[in-house]
Design an enzyme around this catalytic site. Sequence first.
Site, short mmCIF file in Angstrom:
data_model
loop_
_atom_site.label_atom_id
_atom_site.label_comp_id
_atom_site.label_asym_id
_atom_site.label_seq_id
_atom_site.Cartn_x
_atom_site.Cartn_y
_atom_site.Cartn_z
N GLY A 11 -14.60 41.98 51.33
CA GLY A 11 -14.53 43.41 51.55
C GLY A 11 -15.91 43.99 51.73
N ASP A 36 -9.92 53.85 42.14
CA ASP A 36 -9.85 53.31 43.50
C ASP A 36 -8.50 52.61 43.70
OD1 ASP A 36 -10.65 52.77 46.07
OD2 ASP A 36 -11.82 50.99 45.53
N VAL A 85 -14.45 37.33 47.57
CA VAL A 85 -13.61 36.70 46.55
C VAL A 85 -13.44 35.23 46.89
CG1 VAL A 85 -11.40 36.78 45.34
CG2 VAL A 85 -12.40 38.88 46.23
#
Length: 378
Positions: A20, A134, A25
């Site tokens: 992102g 978020d 990840v």
Amino acid sequence: MTEPTLLNNRYQIEGRLGSGGMAVVYRARDLMLERSVAVKILREDYSSDQSFRDRFHQEAKAAANLSHPSIVTIHDFGLDAGRLFIVMEYIPGTDLKSILQSRGHFSVDEALPLIIQAAAGIGYAHRAGLVHCDVKPQNMLVTPDQRLKVTDFGIARALASIHPEEQSSVVWGSPQYFAPEQAAGMAPSPASDVYSLGVILFEMLTGRLPFTGSTALELSRQHRTAQVPSARQINPAIPSALEEILLKVLNKEPSARYRTADQLGRVLMTFNRATSVSPVAEVLPPTPQPPEESSKSSAGRRDRQPGRLLRPRKVTSAQIFKTPVKPASQPMAATQAGNNPLDIDWVTWSLALLALLCVGGQIPLWIWVYLLYNPPLP
């Protein structure tokens, strides 16, 4: 960033799961506990910011204490070779945003169980004093058996953990999903997470976001001032009661929404139970026979004896449990009595007479015993 191979001398990197704007990840192997984990390594500009590192450390510790079936568990966090990382449980599946992009939209029956799970996890964090800040479908992982887990609590809180007066020029969160108060630069609250959940539910049911814009500034303006479009006009299958819940959740004023995700979850669970239906059998009375049928032989009647008809229908669970039981058409005693009212149960009367003789026969014995110990005076 350079692809790592071994992190903190403990986590063996096996492959990239996704990336992102702020982190990458990886799937990794915990060599100490011999289990698969997910490792999120933050971008170098975040890792090199000492103030962010301090906030991240504080918020990650708080998020690591969250233990809930709908929250991704945090196992470890730290700094290795100048890279800030966080280690989480590995969840097989994909994020909700990817599912939405491939499917378009969900039915009401499919969307509600998932959003209720998300509300349960975020509501648990609210009770623990944490605000996610978020909430978006990218931060929700869905397993093949339709379990949903919310992730990125620590990172989101670290980004938003500054004083409200310092937020006038900084907006935290994703522009498509953040609340009007976040768009205005104000401090987020549990009601802000509730608003974001409402945006996600709107998108799940309609296949589109309530507000779209080419820039973050335009999206911010719409969240603060634009009227929420009618979800039922986009998808007429949405019940009107559910649209009312959506309008309350997407209210511009935080105090007009549900205060916590727990409250939203309870409302959606109640709505889901009230609208769920189950097929039951409606028992109809026997069809009345014409008068001429009564003159026919008993054998003929047995051949054509009408049974009770079963007709399926749909009722709510409340109707099932509130349906009164009709009384029997005849007293039970009348059905068991037989045709002759003078019939006598001789066995019962014989036993009753025998019991009377047994009891009455003891009276002389007790009189004799009394006189034996209490002889009459001379």
